[in-house]
Design an enzyme around this catalytic site. Structure first.
Site, PDB file in Angstrom:
ATOM      1  N   GLU A 171       0.851  -1.189   0.000  1.00  0.00           N
ATOM      2  CA  GLU A 171       0.000   0.000   0.000  1.00  0.00           C
ATOM      3  C   GLU A 171       0.888   1.240   0.000  1.00  0.00           C
ATOM      4  O   GLU A 171       1.763   1.387   0.851  1.00  0.00           O
ATOM      5  CB  GLU A 171      -0.912   0.000   1.221  1.00  0.00           C
ATOM      6  CG  GLU A 171      -1.880   1.176   1.238  1.00  0.00           C
ATOM      7  CD  GLU A 171      -2.878   1.120   2.396  1.00  0.00           C
ATOM      8  OE1 GLU A 171      -3.486   2.164   2.678  1.00  0.00           O
ATOM      9  OE2 GLU A 171      -3.030   0.046   3.004  1.00  0.00           O
ATOM     10  N   ARG A 172       0.639   2.126  -0.968  1.00  0.00           N
ATOM     11  CA  ARG A 172       1.451   3.323  -1.143  1.00  0.00           C
ATOM     12  C   ARG A 172       2.921   2.970  -1.350  1.00  0.00           C
ATOM     13  O   ARG A 172       3.825   3.629  -0.847  1.00  0.00           O
ATOM     14  CB  ARG A 172       1.314   4.283   0.038  1.00  0.00           C
ATOM     15  CG  ARG A 172      -0.107   4.554   0.471  1.00  0.00           C
ATOM     16  CD  ARG A 172      -0.961   5.110  -0.638  1.00  0.00           C
ATOM     17  NE  ARG A 172      -2.330   5.372  -0.170  1.00  0.00           N
ATOM     18  CZ  ARG A 172      -3.355   5.601  -0.971  1.00  0.00           C
ATOM     19  NH1 ARG A 172      -3.197   5.580  -2.275  1.00  0.00           N
ATOM     20  NH2 ARG A 172      -4.542   5.851  -0.484  1.00  0.00           N
ATOM     21  N   GLU A 298     -10.889   4.818   9.832  1.00  0.00           N
ATOM     22  CA  GLU A 298     -11.080   4.453   8.428  1.00  0.00           C
ATOM     23  C   GLU A 298     -11.730   3.082   8.281  1.00  0.00           C
ATOM     24  O   GLU A 298     -11.376   2.286   7.435  1.00  0.00           O
ATOM     25  CB  GLU A 298      -9.743   4.495   7.681  1.00  0.00           C
ATOM     26  CG  GLU A 298      -9.098   5.858   7.670  1.00  0.00           C
ATOM     27  CD  GLU A 298      -7.793   5.893   6.898  1.00  0.00           C
ATOM     28  OE1 GLU A 298      -7.550   6.890   6.217  1.00  0.00           O
ATOM     29  OE2 GLU A 298      -7.027   4.919   6.989  1.00  0.00           O
ATOM     30  N   ARG A 331      -1.435   3.747  17.204  1.00  0.00           N
ATOM     31  CA  ARG A 331      -1.544   4.915  16.324  1.00  0.00           C
ATOM     32  C   ARG A 331      -2.640   5.869  16.799  1.00  0.00           C
ATOM     33  O   ARG A 331      -3.748   5.449  17.115  1.00  0.00           O
ATOM     34  CB  ARG A 331      -1.845   4.483  14.894  1.00  0.00           C
ATOM     35  CG  ARG A 331      -0.671   3.895  14.150  1.00  0.00           C
ATOM     36  CD  ARG A 331      -1.060   3.556  12.720  1.00  0.00           C
ATOM     37  NE  ARG A 331      -0.546   4.511  11.755  1.00  0.00           N
ATOM     38  CZ  ARG A 331      -1.172   4.850  10.649  1.00  0.00           C
ATOM     39  NH1 ARG A 331      -2.361   4.360  10.361  1.00  0.00           N
ATOM     40  NH2 ARG A 331      -0.631   5.690   9.803  1.00  0.00           N
ATOM     41  N   ARG A 348     -12.159  17.194  11.038  1.00  0.00           N
ATOM     42  CA  ARG A 348     -11.335  15.993  11.228  1.00  0.00           C
ATOM     43  C   ARG A 348     -10.085  16.295  12.049  1.00  0.00           C
ATOM     44  O   ARG A 348      -9.599  15.436  12.800  1.00  0.00           O
ATOM     45  CB  ARG A 348     -10.945  15.431   9.859  1.00  0.00           C
ATOM     46  CG  ARG A 348      -9.920  14.317   9.894  1.00  0.00           C
ATOM     47  CD  ARG A 348      -9.727  13.746   8.517  1.00  0.00           C
ATOM     48  NE  ARG A 348      -8.509  12.968   8.397  1.00  0.00           N
ATOM     49  CZ  ARG A 348      -8.092  12.391   7.284  1.00  0.00           C
ATOM     50  NH1 ARG A 348      -8.829  12.496   6.182  1.00  0.00           N
ATOM     51  NH2 ARG A 348      -6.974  11.708   7.242  1.00  0.00           N
ATOM     52  N   ASP A 377      -3.038  14.211   7.433  1.00  0.00           N
ATOM     53  CA  ASP A 377      -2.477  12.981   6.880  1.00  0.00           C
ATOM     54  C   ASP A 377      -1.371  13.283   5.885  1.00  0.00           C
ATOM     55  O   ASP A 377      -1.609  13.308   4.680  1.00  0.00           O
ATOM     56  CB  ASP A 377      -3.593  12.181   6.192  1.00  0.00           C
ATOM     57  CG  ASP A 377      -3.149  10.790   5.756  1.00  0.00           C
ATOM     58  OD1 ASP A 377      -2.046  10.375   6.131  1.00  0.00           O
ATOM     59  OD2 ASP A 377      -3.918  10.123   5.047  1.00  0.00           O
ATOM     60  N   GLU A 405       3.489   9.574   0.047  1.00  0.00           N
ATOM     61  CA  GLU A 405       2.143   9.217  -0.407  1.00  0.00           C
ATOM     62  C   GLU A 405       1.435  10.386  -1.094  1.00  0.00           C
ATOM     63  O   GLU A 405       0.986  10.268  -2.227  1.00  0.00           O
ATOM     64  CB  GLU A 405       1.312   8.722   0.772  1.00  0.00           C
ATOM     65  CG  GLU A 405      -0.125   8.443   0.406  1.00  0.00           C
ATOM     66  CD  GLU A 405      -0.985   8.094   1.597  1.00  0.00           C
ATOM     67  OE1 GLU A 405      -2.210   8.006   1.418  1.00  0.00           O
ATOM     68  OE2 GLU A 405      -0.447   7.893   2.696  1.00  0.00           O
ATOM     69  N   GLU A 523       5.439  22.442  -2.705  1.00  0.00           N
ATOM     70  CA  GLU A 523       4.392  23.145  -1.967  1.00  0.00           C
ATOM     71  C   GLU A 523       3.785  24.239  -2.831  1.00  0.00           C
ATOM     72  O   GLU A 523       2.560  24.413  -2.860  1.00  0.00           O
ATOM     73  CB  GLU A 523       4.956  23.748  -0.688  1.00  0.00           C
ATOM     74  CG  GLU A 523       3.902  24.495   0.121  1.00  0.00           C
ATOM     75  CD  GLU A 523       4.427  25.079   1.425  1.00  0.00           C
ATOM     76  OE1 GLU A 523       3.610  25.329   2.334  1.00  0.00           O
ATOM     77  OE2 GLU A 523       5.660  25.281   1.536  1.00  0.00           O
TER      78      GLU A 523
END
Length: 839
Positions: A171-172, A298, A331, A348, A377, A405, A523
């Site tokens: 993943e990623r 999630e 986490r 969030r 994130d 990511e 950025e």
């Protein structure tokens, strides 16, 4: 100091794959005056697989490669000058006296090169190995200084988290398949694992969680637990301990150790189930590091399902680990992924502190809360997570990412330590006292026994490990910073460059310039003023899609409309997030006049015409920054081209390809973001750049045969909203146009789309004279490892450029496209760039 003659000796260099990373131990030029080295190596423990034995072998290998000198290894004291490596206690036993070293902490080492013998002594065997790597790093960089110093790590926990899945996917992950798993099982052959262990040990990493936080309980099967034993055997000689991620619901999944009806952390059966699992693992892996748990986030199961607290859930595993000395990393990435955007107070970013409210001090003492650097994130810029200040009686670790990511997925050069340092060096001013994040995670600020860091590092089977040679600087720098958070990212980068590529000053200066400008550039062209990375959060997290941020339950909102933009996170009128900080920080962010420009849209909802401290309006800053960032990226390939002949051809060409891709994709980003907000706000760019491209020829405006126009979605990821595709997947298309540009020499760029599921072929001709050809095969061939797309969008949009093409007004341009698979040879536009012009 390196002599001038040293640098004059650089010439052609042999091809390298990147597999050895910064541990190449490249021979130093013969013209350089070499030091007088001791005649032998004394490794005070030559037991097979001990880190001291490994240190002796590493010293022998490194010195042989650097100097062409083969040293023998002995296991006992010697009267001749030697490189002595071992622990302080082993030294005292071998030589009958204690060495005169300062007090060493766990994993620390003493390095002394001032006498006829070199002393490399660790507090433990792992520390001795770290000292050996430190000494070799000095030698490999041509640094023969006489030194005597102790080095101790900043924190006891210096881990990496792999996001590898049991089927071998990652993943990623952007550098190939897993080195740990295949077809649901742990790999049988661990040679590549040992190579990775060597890299980690060389930068002071002492723990690795080998599987994805979105865990699969079949990892706990007897076959795979035995496999974990093989992995641990490969890591052990390098002092790296193995840990695993857990699926909280494993007791109910019936795969191992019996099937329960509950995973309630206070249920006696569940407690017994996990104790049995843990004891079984330790019988196979006695030095098992511990567990990493993602819960209640999630869609993942967790203790909240049974109305238990997060502390109840964490302590379930911590108590099972405690008799064995293991650590539970829990986490803090806990949030509801279906929050209501119509609620002005919903946020969030508030989740971490809200979920951990009232729990400080209720976690077992072998629990570490692993906190992402920002509240969302892995964004291009976020404020420091306030949870670091909230947890004073609980050990914490910072979670960073090496895998990029949201940040270009190794296809864009983004050197991350300057970003990390914005958080690590941030002073949270808890109780009006200095409270640097780096002092909190090391346990120094709140007097905690544990703490440290974890980085998501998705290495794969690609010889470059991460898919990109330059991206490996992030892994190297992570280890160096985890050992000493006060280190300077630029100095670390220079060391990495000497070790990885060359000590040539031109190479060092060029790579430093590229890397240190890469985060500000990314950025600028991806998302600035604290608005987050404006990528597609619903799909691949790679290309631009600002509209995807809003209108969903994920909470990465911009709240942009036709007049305003930004999240109001104030206490007075917004979500209250700023109130989670200690008072001094809360007051700074609460007031727009004291909020830094680079976070203004994170904390405040403003008009596009709001004037920043810089004097620019928000919307004009967006325009200017995106153009500036893309312009910086255009310099990356040309800067790199100055290194031709100074770097081996394989790594030179592979890196040039990625930097050229980044230069083209930065234009995709720039155009998508500026066009989106230009369309949304209706406010013109004061410099008339947005939507104005005098050097482009839109594909849909050309004469088409076998091609037809196609409306792209999202609209901003195609110039003029439209591309062309072949009328069928079996018919070649031709697009032609008569050139109206002045006579001259141009760089010709063609923007096209490279979809997963096909490898279309293209030819470019002028007046029937061949200019170039290319294949849309970046995804299928693995030349780029980013998450692919099956659509014409910001992920698949890319550019090919042909340099120094001479044209005359009235010449005929023709592009032919041959579709393949599902890919209909899609084209967006052609651009003719005069020298010095950035489209």
């Amino acid at each position: 100091m390196l002599s001038l003659s040293f640098f004059l000796t650089f010439g052609l260099v042999a091809a390298e794959t990147g597999i050895n990373a910064w541990l190449r131990y490249a021979p130093l030029p013969s013209a350089m005056s070499h030091p007088t080295l001791p005649a032998s190596i004394v490794a005070l423990n030559t037991s097979a697989n001990s880190p001291v034995d490994t240190a002796g072998l590493e010293l022998q290998k490194g010195i042989s490669s650097i100097f062409g000198k083969n040293l023998t290894i002995a296991s006992h004291s010697s009267t001749s000058a030697s490189i002595v490596v071992g622990t302080v206690s082993e030294y005292a036993s071998a030589y009958g006296q204690s060495p005169k070293t300062p007090q060493l902490e766990n994993d620390g080492f003493w390095l002394n090169t001032t006498g006829p013998s070199v002393q490399i002594l660790g507090q433990n065997e792992r520390g001795a190995l770290y000292g050996a790597f430190e000494y070799l790093s000095m030698l490999a960089q041509g640094n023969f200084s006489k030194v005597a110093y102790a080095s101790n790590p900043a924190a006891p926990v210096r881990w990496v988290n792999q996001w590898d899945n049991l089927d071998g996917s990652i993943e990623r992950g952007y550098g190939g398949n897993s080195i740990f798993f295949t077809n649901g099982l742990v790999v049988n052959t661990t040679d590549r694992v040992s190579q990775y262990a060597r890299l980690l040990a060389s930068i002071g990493i002492n723990g690795v969680v080998v599987n994805n936080v979105n865990a699969n309980s079949s990892l706990l099967s007897p076959t795979n637990v035995a496999g974990l034993g093989r992995l641990a055997d490969a890591f052990r000689p390098y002092g790296v301990q193995v840990g695993i991620s857990l699926d909280f619901a494993s007791p109910t999944e019936g795969l191992v150790y019996g099937n329960l009806s509950s995973y309630d952390p206070l249920d006696a059966g569940v407690i017994s189930w996990w104790q049995n699992v843990t004891d079984t693992i330790y019988r196979t892996v006695p030095d098992f590091a511990g567990y990493l748990v993602k819960a209640d986030s999630e869609g993942q199961p967790g203790p909240l399902t049974d109305n238990r607290t997060l502390a109840d859930g964490a302590n379930l595993f911590a108590n099972a680990l405690k008799p064995h000395g293991g650590i539970l990393m829990f986490r803090a990435f806990v949030y509801n992924d279906m929050i209501n955007e119509t609620d002005w107070k919903a946020d969030r970013a508030n989740a971490a502190v809200q979920f951990f409210s009232g729990l400080d001090g209720k976690f077992a003492d072998n629990v570490i809360i692993q906190i992402k650097y920002g509240p969302i994130d892995f964004q291009i810029r976020e404020p420091t997570s306030p949870l670091f200040a909230y947890l004073q009686n609980t050990s914490t670790a910072i979670e960073l990412e090496v895998t990029q990511e949201y940040l270009g997925q190794q296809c864009h050069l983004v050197y991350l330590p300057p970003l990390w340092k914005t958080v690590l060096d941030f002073d949270l001013r808890k109780n009006h006292q200095p409270s640097l994040v780096r002092d909190i995670i090391t346990g120094k600020r709140f007097n905690r026994p544990l703490g440290g860091s974890a980085a998501v590092v998705n290495v794969g089977l690609n010889d470059t490990w991460l898919g990109s040679h330059l991206s490996m600087s992030n892994l190297y720098a992570y280890g160096r910073l985890a050992w000493n958070w006060a280190e300077d990212p630029e100095a670390i980068l220079e060391d990495w460059t000497r070790l990885t590529f060359s000590p040539d000053p031109t190479v060092i200066q060029t790579i430093t310039n590229l890397s240190m400008s890469s985060w500000p550039a990314y950025e600028n062209y991806s998302g600035n003023l604290g608005i987050q990375t404006l990528t597609d959060i619903l799909y691949t997290h790679f290309g631009p899609n600002p509209a995807s941020q809003d209108g969903n339950g994920w909470g990465q909102w911009t709240r942009a409309d036709g007049k305003t933009i930004g999240m109001d996170r104030t206490v007075s009128n917004g979500t209250g997030f700023s109130g989670q900080y200690p008072q001094e920080i809360m007051e700074m962010y609460e007031n727009i006049t004291t909020t830094p420009d680079n976070l203004v849209l994170w904390f405040h909802h403003v008009n596009y015409t709001h004037q920043l401290h810089s004097g620019e309006t928000v919307i004009q800053h967006f325009y200017n920054a995106h153009y500036a960032g893309a312009e910086t990226a255009q310099t990356f390939p040309t800067q790199w081209e100055g290194l031709q002949g100074k770097i081996d051809a394989e790594r030179y060409n592979e890196t040039l390809f990625r930097l050229t891709y980044q230069a083209g994709h930065s234009i995709v980003w720039r155009d998508a973001i500026t066009r989106f907000y230009h369309n949304l706000s209706g406010i013109a760019d004061s410099q008339s750049r947005v939507t104005h491209h005098p050097w482009r020829i839109e594909a849909e405006s050309m004469k088409l045969e076998g091609y037809m126009p196609y409306t792209v979605s999202p609209f901003e990821t195609a110039s003029n909203n439209t591309a062309i595709v072949t009328s069928s997947n079996s018919t070649m298309g031709t697009a032609s146009a008569v050139l109206t540009f002045p006579n001259g020499t141009y760089d010709v760029g063609v923007n096209f789309y490279d979809l997963l599921g096909g490898q279309s072929k293209f030819n470019l001709n002028i007046n029937n004279d061949f200019v170039g050809q290319w294949t849309a095969d970046n995804v299928e061939t693995g030349r780029l490892g980013h998450a692919p797309s099956v659509y014409l969008d910001g992920h698949s949009a890319t550019r090919v450029t042909f340099r120094n093409v001479t044209i005359k007004k009235g010449d005929r341009l023709e592009i032919t496209g041959t579709p393949d698979g599902i890919e209909p040879a899609p084209l967006d536009y052609v651009v003719f760039l005069p020298k010095g012009v950035v489209d």
